[in-house]
Design a protein around this motif. Structure first.
Motif, mmCIF file in Angstrom:
data_model
loop_
_atom_site.group_PDB
_atom_site.id
_atom_site.type_symbol
_atom_site.label_atom_id
_atom_site.label_comp_id
_atom_site.label_asym_id
_atom_site.label_seq_id
_atom_site.Cartn_x
_atom_site.Cartn_y
_atom_site.Cartn_z
ATOM 1 N N GLY A 280 50.497 28.576 29.023
ATOM 2 C CA GLY A 280 51.046 29.176 27.820
ATOM 3 C C GLY A 280 52.525 29.179 27.678
ATOM 4 O O GLY A 280 52.908 29.062 26.288
ATOM 5 N N THR A 281 53.409 29.169 28.607
ATOM 6 C CA THR A 281 54.857 28.881 28.333
ATOM 7 C C THR A 281 55.204 27.531 27.818
ATOM 8 O O THR A 281 55.969 27.397 26.712
ATOM 9 C CB THR A 281 55.630 29.252 29.904
ATOM 10 O OG1 THR A 281 55.393 30.418 30.047
ATOM 11 C CG2 THR A 281 57.172 29.160 29.363
ATOM 12 N N ILE A 282 54.532 26.582 28.171
ATOM 13 C CA ILE A 282 54.594 25.248 27.803
ATOM 14 C C ILE A 282 54.194 25.113 26.426
ATOM 15 O O ILE A 282 54.912 24.729 25.568
ATOM 16 C CB ILE A 282 54.156 24.329 28.785
ATOM 17 C CG1 ILE A 282 54.664 24.196 29.996
ATOM 18 C CG2 ILE A 282 53.915 22.707 28.195
ATOM 19 C CD1 ILE A 282 53.737 23.491 31.146
ATOM 20 N N ALA A 283 52.977 25.685 26.077
ATOM 21 C CA ALA A 283 52.433 25.933 24.703
ATOM 22 C C ALA A 283 53.416 26.407 23.898
ATOM 23 O O ALA A 283 53.913 26.124 22.650
ATOM 24 C CB ALA A 283 51.270 26.379 24.820
ATOM 25 N N GLY A 284 54.000 27.728 24.307
ATOM 26 C CA GLY A 284 55.021 28.215 23.431
ATOM 27 C C GLY A 284 56.467 27.289 23.014
ATOM 28 O O GLY A 284 56.634 27.392 21.882
ATOM 29 N N ALA A 285 56.842 26.595 24.041
ATOM 30 C CA ALA A 285 57.942 25.871 23.892
ATOM 31 C C ALA A 285 57.755 24.516 22.909
ATOM 32 O O ALA A 285 58.569 24.326 22.343
ATOM 33 C CB ALA A 285 58.325 25.465 25.260
ATOM 34 N N LEU A 286 56.427 24.000 23.058
ATOM 35 C CA LEU A 286 56.084 23.057 22.312
ATOM 36 C C LEU A 286 55.682 23.523 20.900
ATOM 37 O O LEU A 286 55.568 22.708 19.955
ATOM 38 C CB LEU A 286 54.870 22.200 22.913
ATOM 39 C CG LEU A 286 55.201 21.524 24.066
ATOM 40 C CD1 LEU A 286 53.923 20.800 24.771
ATOM 41 C CD2 LEU A 286 56.266 20.588 24.144
ATOM 42 N N GLY A 287 55.266 24.731 20.976
ATOM 43 C CA GLY A 287 54.865 25.321 19.504
ATOM 44 C C GLY A 287 53.391 24.831 19.025
ATOM 45 O O GLY A 287 52.828 24.675 17.907
ATOM 46 N N ILE A 288 52.623 24.700 20.117
ATOM 47 C CA ILE A 288 51.017 24.315 19.855
ATOM 48 C C ILE A 288 50.357 24.875 20.881
ATOM 49 O O ILE A 288 50.660 25.897 21.484
ATOM 50 C CB ILE A 288 51.033 22.772 20.312
ATOM 51 C CG1 ILE A 288 51.399 22.599 22.103
ATOM 52 C CG2 ILE A 288 51.783 21.892 19.605
ATOM 53 C CD1 ILE A 288 50.964 21.127 22.620
ATOM 54 N N ALA A 289 48.945 24.944 20.417
ATOM 55 C CA ALA A 289 47.781 25.604 21.325
ATOM 56 C C ALA A 289 47.858 25.347 22.708
ATOM 57 O O ALA A 289 48.084 24.324 23.016
ATOM 58 C CB ALA A 289 46.648 25.584 20.518
ATOM 59 N N VAL A 290 47.334 26.277 23.562
ATOM 60 C CA VAL A 290 47.334 25.997 24.731
ATOM 61 C C VAL A 290 46.387 24.732 25.129
ATOM 62 O O VAL A 290 46.385 24.272 25.987
ATOM 63 C CB VAL A 290 46.758 27.174 25.624
ATOM 64 C CG1 VAL A 290 46.572 26.982 27.103
ATOM 65 C CG2 VAL A 290 47.880 28.319 25.534
ATOM 66 N N SER A 291 45.273 24.801 24.229
ATOM 67 C CA SER A 291 43.992 23.690 24.459
ATOM 68 C C SER A 291 44.742 22.474 24.055
ATOM 69 O O SER A 291 44.515 21.166 25.007
ATOM 70 C CB SER A 291 42.941 23.871 23.471
ATOM 71 O OG SER A 291 43.598 23.857 22.080
ATOM 72 N N ALA A 292 45.693 22.337 23.305
ATOM 73 C CA ALA A 292 46.644 20.915 22.911
ATOM 74 C C ALA A 292 47.734 20.669 24.164
ATOM 75 O O ALA A 292 47.694 19.695 24.527
ATOM 76 C CB ALA A 292 47.262 21.106 21.817
ATOM 77 N N THR A 293 48.215 21.586 24.726
ATOM 78 C CA THR A 293 49.095 21.664 25.760
ATOM 79 C C THR A 293 48.211 20.910 27.059
ATOM 80 O O THR A 293 48.829 20.108 27.817
ATOM 81 C CB THR A 293 49.630 22.894 26.206
ATOM 82 O OG1 THR A 293 50.139 23.470 24.889
ATOM 83 C CG2 THR A 293 50.742 22.891 27.316
ATOM 84 N N THR A 294 46.940 21.519 27.240
ATOM 85 C CA THR A 294 46.285 20.806 28.340
ATOM 86 C C THR A 294 46.076 19.527 28.265
ATOM 87 O O THR A 294 46.518 18.563 29.234
ATOM 88 C CB THR A 294 44.696 21.619 28.291
ATOM 89 O OG1 THR A 294 44.992 22.832 28.503
ATOM 90 C CG2 THR A 294 43.884 21.043 29.514
ATOM 91 N N THR A 295 46.159 18.689 27.216
ATOM 92 C CA THR A 295 45.910 17.403 26.920
ATOM 93 C C THR A 295 47.041 16.822 27.217
ATOM 94 O O THR A 295 47.040 15.716 27.810
ATOM 95 C CB THR A 295 45.330 16.937 25.395
ATOM 96 O OG1 THR A 295 44.183 17.615 25.038
ATOM 97 C CG2 THR A 295 45.422 15.542 25.402
ATOM 98 N N VAL A 296 48.315 17.341 26.788
ATOM 99 C CA VAL A 296 49.624 16.895 27.085
ATOM 100 C C VAL A 296 49.962 16.863 28.620
ATOM 101 O O VAL A 296 50.305 15.618 29.189
ATOM 102 C CB VAL A 296 50.774 17.671 26.261
ATOM 103 C CG1 VAL A 296 52.241 17.508 26.758
ATOM 104 C CG2 VAL A 296 50.695 17.493 24.889
ATOM 105 N N VAL A 297 49.465 17.784 29.264
ATOM 106 C CA VAL A 297 49.700 17.981 30.775
ATOM 107 C C VAL A 297 48.770 16.931 31.512
ATOM 108 O O VAL A 297 49.171 16.521 32.360
ATOM 109 C CB VAL A 297 49.512 19.437 31.107
ATOM 110 C CG1 VAL A 297 49.933 19.238 32.685
ATOM 111 C CG2 VAL A 297 50.795 20.337 30.628
ATOM 112 N N ASP A 298 47.590 16.885 30.819
ATOM 113 C CA ASP A 298 46.753 15.956 31.441
ATOM 114 C C ASP A 298 47.351 14.384 31.574
ATOM 115 O O ASP A 298 47.042 13.988 32.572
ATOM 116 C CB ASP A 298 45.400 15.882 30.611
ATOM 117 C CG ASP A 298 44.529 16.993 30.913
ATOM 118 O OD1 ASP A 298 44.690 17.771 31.946
ATOM 119 O OD2 ASP A 298 43.546 17.122 30.101
ATOM 120 N N ARG A 299 48.134 14.089 30.529
ATOM 121 C CA ARG A 299 48.642 12.869 30.454
ATOM 122 C C ARG A 299 49.605 12.616 31.658
ATOM 123 O O ARG A 299 49.776 11.681 32.155
ATOM 124 C CB ARG A 299 48.963 12.282 29.195
ATOM 125 C CG ARG A 299 47.962 12.386 27.964
ATOM 126 C CD ARG A 299 46.753 11.314 28.268
ATOM 127 N NE ARG A 299 45.786 11.484 27.354
ATOM 128 C CZ ARG A 299 44.701 12.254 27.598
ATOM 129 N NH1 ARG A 299 44.398 12.963 28.759
ATOM 130 N NH2 ARG A 299 43.880 12.398 26.873
#
Length: 151
Positions: free
Chosen positions: A57-76
């Motif tokens: 959630g903190t990463i999502a907030g910093a990126l300004g995107i949804a947690v679901s999209a953050t999951t994809t970013v972190v997956d990579r």
């Protein structure tokens, strides 16, 4: 100091910092390309490098995107071996991301390029010029800390 003179000096500062910043970024582009990261992936890498392990959630907030999209970013990042996921021992539903050793090395390589370029530029300055420049940047860092504390 006259208002116009101060405005002109401020604009010269902005222009100089912008120019230097652009030049230093050019040197890092090849490193960024070698990492093969998207902008959100790079931002996440540097967030984790700067702030340590973070919740999704903190990463999502910093990126300004949804947690679901953050999951994809972190997956990579995890697939590339740059980050890992951990469960929060206090709440297993919470996922914490942190850099791996390989991720820390990638971030270090990225910053080292800029450091090396600055050292090369500093070698072109006389000692008194370098002293004045260091003092000016330290004052800018103090001003930034003061402004951040007030906001």
């Amino acid at each position: 100091m006259q208002k116009r003179s101060r405005e002109e000096l401020t604009q010269r500062l902005v222009d100089s910092v912008e120019h230097l910043n652009r030049q230093l970024r050019l040197d890092r582009l090849s490193e960024w390309q070698d990492l093969g990261l998207t902008i959100p992936q790079a931002k996440t890498l540097f967030l984790l490098e700067r702030q340590g392990p973070q919740r999704m959630g903190t990463i999502a907030g910093a990126l300004g995107i949804a947690v679901s999209a953050t999951t994809t970013v972190v997956d990579r990042l995890v697939e590339r071996g740059l980050a890992t996921r951990l469960s929060d021992p206090k709440d297993r539903r919470v996922v914490i991301c942190e850099l791996t050793e390989q991720g820390r090395e990638a971030a270090d390589r990225f910053w080292t390029i800029g450091h090396e370029r600055l050292r090369m530029l500093a070698d072109h300055l006389k000692a008194e010029q370098l002293t004045g420049l260091v003092q000016a940047f330290e004052q800018m860092c103090d001003a930034e800390a003061d402004a951040s504390a007030k906001s």
